[in-house]
Design a protein around this motif. Structure first.
Motif, PDB file in Angstrom:
ATOM      1  N   TRP A 161       0.833  -1.205   0.000  1.00 26.78           N
ATOM      2  CA  TRP A 161       0.000   0.000   0.000  1.00 26.78           C
ATOM      3  C   TRP A 161       0.871   1.260   0.000  1.00 26.78           C
ATOM      4  O   TRP A 161       0.571   2.234  -0.710  1.00 26.78           O
ATOM      5  N   ALA A 162       1.950   1.232   0.787  1.00 26.24           N
ATOM      6  CA  ALA A 162       2.835   2.402   0.862  1.00 26.24           C
ATOM      7  C   ALA A 162       3.495   2.668  -0.495  1.00 26.24           C
ATOM      8  O   ALA A 162       3.598   3.825  -0.935  1.00 26.24           O
ATOM      9  N   ASP A 163       3.949   1.614  -1.155  1.00 24.18           N
ATOM     10  CA  ASP A 163       4.559   1.775  -2.478  1.00 24.18           C
ATOM     11  C   ASP A 163       3.552   2.302  -3.493  1.00 24.18           C
ATOM     12  O   ASP A 163       3.879   3.156  -4.332  1.00 24.18           O
ATOM     13  N   LEU A 164       2.316   1.789  -3.427  1.00 30.65           N
ATOM     14  CA  LEU A 164       1.272   2.252  -4.338  1.00 30.65           C
ATOM     15  C   LEU A 164       0.982   3.724  -4.124  1.00 30.65           C
ATOM     16  O   LEU A 164       0.845   4.502  -5.085  1.00 30.65           O
ATOM     17  N   HIS A 165       0.921   4.135  -2.854  1.00 31.99           N
ATOM     18  CA  HIS A 165       0.627   5.532  -2.538  1.00 31.99           C
ATOM     19  C   HIS A 165       1.718   6.458  -3.063  1.00 31.99           C
ATOM     20  O   HIS A 165       1.434   7.499  -3.687  1.00 31.99           O
ATOM     21  N   GLU A 166       2.956   6.097  -2.819  1.00 32.98           N
ATOM     22  CA  GLU A 166       4.075   6.931  -3.267  1.00 32.98           C
ATOM     23  C   GLU A 166       4.111   7.005  -4.797  1.00 32.98           C
ATOM     24  O   GLU A 166       4.338   8.087  -5.373  1.00 32.98           O
ATOM     25  N   TRP A 167       3.884   5.882  -5.442  1.00 36.06           N
ATOM     26  CA  TRP A 167       3.885   5.855  -6.914  1.00 36.06           C
ATOM     27  C   TRP A 167       2.764   6.744  -7.464  1.00 36.06           C
ATOM     28  O   TRP A 167       2.972   7.489  -8.431  1.00 36.06           O
ATOM     29  N   LEU A 168       1.565   6.686  -6.857  1.00 38.53           N
ATOM     30  CA  LEU A 168       0.445   7.508  -7.304  1.00 38.53           C
ATOM     31  C   LEU A 168       0.762   8.996  -7.153  1.00 38.53           C
ATOM     32  O   LEU A 168       0.441   9.804  -8.040  1.00 38.53           O
ATOM     33  N   ARG A 169       1.372   9.363  -6.036  1.00 39.32           N
ATOM     34  CA  ARG A 169       1.708  10.768  -5.801  1.00 39.32           C
ATOM     35  C   ARG A 169       2.698  11.283  -6.846  1.00 39.32           C
ATOM     36  O   ARG A 169       2.553  12.393  -7.375  1.00 39.32           O
ATOM     37  N   VAL A 170       3.698  10.465  -7.157  1.00 41.08           N
ATOM     38  CA  VAL A 170       4.697  10.884  -8.145  1.00 41.08           C
ATOM     39  C   VAL A 170       4.078  11.003  -9.531  1.00 41.08           C
ATOM     40  O   VAL A 170       4.269  12.003 -10.242  1.00 41.08           O
ATOM     41  N   ASN A 186      -6.842  10.576  -8.707  1.00 42.16           N
ATOM     42  CA  ASN A 186      -7.426  11.387  -7.631  1.00 42.16           C
ATOM     43  C   ASN A 186      -8.402  10.581  -6.779  1.00 42.16           C
ATOM     44  O   ASN A 186      -8.529  10.816  -5.577  1.00 42.16           O
ATOM     45  N   TYR A 187      -9.124   9.647  -7.416  1.00 48.35           N
ATOM     46  CA  TYR A 187     -10.097   8.853  -6.654  1.00 48.35           C
ATOM     47  C   TYR A 187      -9.389   8.141  -5.504  1.00 48.35           C
ATOM     48  O   TYR A 187      -9.881   8.128  -4.370  1.00 48.35           O
ATOM     49  N   SER A 188      -8.243   7.545  -5.775  1.00 51.37           N
ATOM     50  CA  SER A 188      -7.515   6.828  -4.727  1.00 51.37           C
ATOM     51  C   SER A 188      -6.828   7.787  -3.755  1.00 51.37           C
ATOM     52  O   SER A 188      -6.922   7.617  -2.532  1.00 51.37           O
ATOM     53  N   LEU A 189      -6.153   8.792  -4.292  1.00 49.83           N
ATOM     54  CA  LEU A 189      -5.405   9.706  -3.430  1.00 49.83           C
ATOM     55  C   LEU A 189      -6.309  10.505  -2.495  1.00 49.83           C
ATOM     56  O   LEU A 189      -5.974  10.730  -1.328  1.00 49.83           O
TER      57      LEU A 189
END
Length: 372
Positions: A161-170, A186-189
């Motif tokens: 989950w942490a990797d997915l979050h960081e990847w989405l932000r970048v 944006n839906y996920s973030l």
């Protein structure tokens, strides 16, 4: 049955549209069936449907209760697994002690739709791959206890989950606002806290798929029955579907269950209402006769009803129901011609029918009083 479903600490909620006949306009209008199910990992599953004439927040708020409700009402508190439909924001704020959990399937669907529309999207493909890793792990955790599942999520799923979050932000910083790719991310973030609530509670599932599967019978069924003939018909359908689907969830035959309940219902003693009459219902949780009585409105909230359901009482109840139907029909006819120029004879006939039914009710009540 409603009390049984809402006794769960983790609850799933969703809604689906159904067509409702609108006689005054000569066509149908959109109504909704709201569904509520006990948690996906609950050892004793159950689901209940609520037929409503709209999709506004007032319907789930009324069903789940609020702090401003009647003193004898107990509003539901716990974790609600749902999608990001705005009405749920009002549901969560209507009562303290409610926590929102998101749906990973809905987040995934945004990227799936992006891929279908664009034909090729490196961002969508990578997002789907990362989400698939989380689902692959979740499938292995489904048979574990709540404590074991939570421990495994913290050690194995949390890094994913942490990797997915960081990847989405970048990746989000690299795409223009307003683009389809930005909207999908944006839906996920924007709902990350709700999406990752499963990392804090082993009883919470990562998505709402378990309830969406329980709504599918409505989607399949409406192709056959097309629409509900009235709001009352829709409510009755929701009652029957609630009992049948809950019986199926607990491994009971969907035909034998209602057949047994409806056979024993008229003569079941009120003092033994919580007993389970069907031999095949070993769990004793669903208490079918009790559920059916309450769902069909046969027992007042105070439980102030004589010990046994007699044929006379049952007949009187049917006549009263008939009188209500006459009232509904009279209201529909009156709406068709407010001035009464064309429907006067029809109104007069319906009034005569109602008066006749009232005489029947009084006669049955007198006979019933003499029988005690």
């Amino acid at each position: 049955h409603k009390r049984f479903v809402l006794s769960a600490r983790v609850l799933h909620a969703d809604e689906t549209p159904v067509a409702l006949l609108d006689p005054g306009r000569g066509k149908t209008k959109k109504a909704y069936v709201w569904a509520y199910a006990r948690g996906a990992f609950d050892p004793v599953p159950g689901v209940i449907y609520d037929f409503c004439e709209g999709r506004g927040a007032q319907f789930p708020i009324a069903f789940l209760g609020t702090a401003q409700g009647a003193q004898d009402e107990r509003s539901w508190r716990g974790t609600l697994v749902r999608d990001e439909y705005k009405a749920y924001d009002s549901v969560m704020s209507a009562e303290a002690g409610r926590t929102a959990a998101g749906c990973l399937a809905h987040a995934r669907r945004k990227f799936d739709e992006l891929l279908l529309v664009s034909g090729k999207s490196a961002v969508a493909e990578e997002a789907l791959r990362r989400i698939a890793e989380i689902y692959r792990l979740e499938r292995k955790l489904s048979a574990l206890t709540s404590e074991e599942r939570l421990a495994s999520r913290r050690s194995d799923a949390k890094p994913l989950w942490a990797d997915l979050h960081e990847w989405l932000r970048v990746e989000r910083s690299r795409v223009p606002d307003g683009s389809a790719t930005a909207k999908a991310m944006n839906y996920s973030l924007n709902h990350w806290e709700a999406l990752t609530h499963n990392l804090l509670d082993g009883d919470v599932n990562v998505d709402n798929n378990s309830l969406e599967n329980l709504i599918r019978p409505w989607a399949v069924g409406r192709r056959s029955w097309l629409f509900a003939g009235s709001a009352l018909a829709g409510q009755r359908a929701a009652i029957v579907m609630s009992l049948v689907q809950s019986a199926k969830l607990q491994g009971h035959d969907p035909w034998a269950y209602p057949n047994d309940v409806l056979t024993k219902l008229p003569t079941q003693l009120n003092s033994r209402i919580h007993e389970t009459p069907a031999a095949q219902l070993e769990s004793g949780i669903l208490t079918p006769v009790s559920s059916a009585y309450w769902q069909l409105g046969y027992i007042p909230p105070e439980g102030m009803m004589p010990e046994a359901e007699t044929p006379l009482r049952l007949a009187r109840r049917h006549v009263v129901d008939g009188s209500r139907l006459v009232d509904e029909q009279a209201a529909r006819v009156a709406r068709m011609d407010p001035d009464g120029d064309q429907v006067g004879p029809a109104i007069a006939l319906l009034d005569t029918m109602k008066q006749t039914l009232a005489v029947f009710v009084a006669d049955l009540a007198r006979l019933e009083a003499k029988s005690f």
